[in-house]
Design a protein around this motif. Structure first.
Motif, PDB file in Angstrom:
ATOM      1  N   VAL A 231     -23.833  14.650   2.347  1.00  0.00           N
ATOM      2  CA  VAL A 231     -23.574  15.003   3.747  1.00  0.00           C
ATOM      3  C   VAL A 231     -22.876  16.355   3.836  1.00  0.00           C
ATOM      4  N   PHE A 232     -21.931  16.622   2.938  1.00  0.00           N
ATOM      5  CA  PHE A 232     -21.287  17.934   2.908  1.00  0.00           C
ATOM      6  C   PHE A 232     -22.330  19.035   2.681  1.00  0.00           C
ATOM      7  N   TYR A 233     -23.309  18.737   1.832  1.00  0.00           N
ATOM      8  CA  TYR A 233     -24.373  19.705   1.571  1.00  0.00           C
ATOM      9  C   TYR A 233     -25.174  19.983   2.842  1.00  0.00           C
ATOM     10  N   VAL A 234     -25.540  18.940   3.566  1.00  0.00           N
ATOM     11  CA  VAL A 234     -26.278  19.114   4.821  1.00  0.00           C
ATOM     12  C   VAL A 234     -25.451  19.947   5.804  1.00  0.00           C
ATOM     13  N   GLY A 235     -24.157  19.672   5.868  1.00  0.00           N
ATOM     14  CA  GLY A 235     -23.285  20.463   6.732  1.00  0.00           C
ATOM     15  C   GLY A 235     -23.196  21.915   6.299  1.00  0.00           C
ATOM     16  N   ALA A 236     -23.192  22.154   4.980  1.00  0.00           N
ATOM     17  CA  ALA A 236     -23.123  23.526   4.470  1.00  0.00           C
ATOM     18  C   ALA A 236     -24.386  24.305   4.818  1.00  0.00           C
ATOM     19  N   PHE A 278     -23.575  21.030  15.058  1.00  0.00           N
ATOM     20  CA  PHE A 278     -24.167  20.110  14.087  1.00  0.00           C
ATOM     21  C   PHE A 278     -23.330  20.060  12.808  1.00  0.00           C
ATOM     22  N   SER A 279     -22.979  21.222  12.276  1.00  0.00           N
ATOM     23  CA  SER A 279     -22.201  21.272  11.038  1.00  0.00           C
ATOM     24  C   SER A 279     -20.848  20.598  11.207  1.00  0.00           C
ATOM     25  N   TYR A 280     -20.211  20.876  12.323  1.00  0.00           N
ATOM     26  CA  TYR A 280     -18.895  20.279  12.562  1.00  0.00           C
ATOM     27  C   TYR A 280     -18.986  18.761  12.636  1.00  0.00           C
ATOM     28  N   ARG A 281     -19.987  18.264  13.314  1.00  0.00           N
ATOM     29  CA  ARG A 281     -20.099  16.822  13.499  1.00  0.00           C
ATOM     30  C   ARG A 281     -20.346  16.091  12.176  1.00  0.00           C
ATOM     31  N   VAL A 282     -21.226  16.631  11.342  1.00  0.00           N
ATOM     32  CA  VAL A 282     -21.510  15.929  10.080  1.00  0.00           C
ATOM     33  C   VAL A 282     -20.311  15.999   9.144  1.00  0.00           C
ATOM     34  N   ASN A 283     -19.622  17.146   9.102  1.00  0.00           N
ATOM     35  CA  ASN A 283     -18.435  17.255   8.245  1.00  0.00           C
ATOM     36  C   ASN A 283     -17.312  16.349   8.734  1.00  0.00           C
ATOM     37  N   ALA A 284     -17.121  16.312  10.047  1.00  0.00           N
ATOM     38  CA  ALA A 284     -16.061  15.463  10.601  1.00  0.00           C
ATOM     39  C   ALA A 284     -16.385  13.993  10.405  1.00  0.00           C
ATOM     40  N   ALA A 285     -17.668  13.632  10.484  1.00  0.00           N
ATOM     41  CA  ALA A 285     -18.047  12.228  10.347  1.00  0.00           C
ATOM     42  C   ALA A 285     -17.813  11.705   8.939  1.00  0.00           C
ATOM     43  N   VAL A 286     -18.047  12.559   7.925  1.00  0.00           N
ATOM     44  CA  VAL A 286     -17.957  12.079   6.544  1.00  0.00           C
ATOM     45  C   VAL A 286     -16.574  12.297   5.935  1.00  0.00           C
ATOM     46  N   PHE A 287     -15.717  13.065   6.591  1.00  0.00           N
ATOM     47  CA  PHE A 287     -14.392  13.351   6.024  1.00  0.00           C
ATOM     48  C   PHE A 287     -13.571  12.084   5.781  1.00  0.00           C
TER      49      PHE A 287
END
Length: 373
Positions: A231-236, A278-287
């Protein structure tokens, strides 16, 4: 033990070893087959980008700057208002940036408004990606069966599982009707690189785990670490594309004229505001899950080594990665640090995650180095 029993046991052991070897060979064949299908998907995504839909920005700008004959056929509809009995024609506004919070933003490949040919290539690309994912999943599963454990005992196994999970995240977003097909080309490209590295440099023959890893925490800790990394990769990916698209939009806003290649690529991406969100949401969701991953690792360390935290290089860089992503999320919530500044922090955080996996495992000696490569 009688001679007959010993002979039967030896035969069973030999049969089991032969079966495991066949499963390992099948796993390798499936991984190579998945790479072949991913390559086909790569070319299909390329075709979509060459012939697919442009963004609303690109279509509107093209309609307003086309020659007279083309403009008559493609010009956007105008609004007619009556003001004091006089008809007033409002010239369409060329949108170069999406309004914050607006859903009416430039769309990318696979979105509505594109041509049928490009969308056909996109659907073919997604179909091939699904097929390659299923084959790769079969490769991971047969690898697990060949060693009769979770396939996360070395970097080769981690790599093939990580790339498979990353594609699963992408396909899940598509299944949820999220317009993320713009990510397909970049995802498949890096997945091919990851698998190529796995089967050449990082390949390790099937083997059993060291005693410290024989724990149910292996399934909890490592599985969440793989998912978080995917997920971090997708956010990156979204963050990198945001930086490029933001620069492109800034150039348009200031009256600049980007090159033809940059225009062709950038017009096929969502608006920078959409990519940033989009990036913020995926990073925040998986943190929160990454936080749990570190806690689970500490509990496992207590069971395996008699201490919960010892500043082992892997533990240290896991914590550094956590701090980096925490700084990113804090920056997003702080006035003056949104946008590009926060995006740079997000990329630094993902770089910490990459070093935690590749750098620490290959170049640094510690308790987590027992698996080799």
């Amino acid at each position: 033990m009688t001679l007959a029993a010993a002979t039967e046991l030896a035969a069973a052991t030999e049969l089991a070893a032969a079966t495991n070897e066949n499963l390992a060979n099948l796993s390798n064949t499936l991984i190579y087959s998945a790479m072949a299908v991913y390559t086909l998907a790569f070319f299909a995504y390329i075709a979509e980008w060459l012939f697919g839909s442009r963004s609303k920005v690109g279509r509107t700008a093209a309609a307003l700057t086309a020659d007279k004959d083309a403009k008559k056929a493609a010009a956007p509809a105008v609004t007619v208002k009556n003001a004091g009995g006089t008809a007033v024609l409002e010239r369409p506004k060329v949108v170069t940036r999406a309004a914050p919070g607006s859903r009416d933003v430039p769309d990318g490949p696979g979105a509505h408004g594109g041509d049928e040919q490009g969308d056909l290539y996109g659907r073919i690309a997604v179909s091939l990606t699904v097929l390659a994912f299923l084959i790769a999943f079969g490769g991971v599963l047969t690898r697990a069966l060949s060693v009769q454990r979770a396939p996360w005992g070395n970097m080769y196994e981690f790599n093939i599982t990580f790339s498979t999970v990353a594609v699963a995240v992408y396909l899940s977003l598509l299944a949820m009707k999220k317009n993320v097909r713009w990510m397909g080309l970049f995802l498949v490209t890096t997945v091919l690189l990851d698998l190529g590295l796995a089967v050449t440099v990082l390949y390790t023959a099937s083997d059993q785990l060291v005693p410290a890893l024989h724990s149910y925490w292996l399934y909890i800790h490592v599985s969440t670490a793989i998912f978080c990394g995917a997920v971090f990769y997708v956010g990156a990916v979204g963050t990198i594309l945001y930086l490029f698209k933001d620069s492109y939009e800034n150039k348009l806003t200031t009256g600049g004229k980007p090159g033809r290649f940059a225009t062709s690529v950038m017009e096929r991406l969502p608006a920078s505001a959409s990519l940033d969100k989009f990036s913020y949401r995926v990073n925040a969701a998986v943190f929160p899950l990454w936080t749990f991953t570190i806690i689970a690792g500490a509990i496992w360390a207590g069971d395996a080594w008699g201490r919960y935290w010892g500043w082992d290089p892997k533990e240290t860089w896991s914590f550094i990665t956590w701090v980096a992503y925490a700084c990113y999320l804090h920056a997003r919530a702080t006035a003056g640090w949104k946008g590009r500044k926060a995006a740079y922090i997000a990329l630094i955080a993902f770089a910490c995650w990459l070093f935690n996996y590749y750098g620490v495992n290959i170049f640094v000696t510690g308790k987590h180095s027992y698996a080799g490569v």
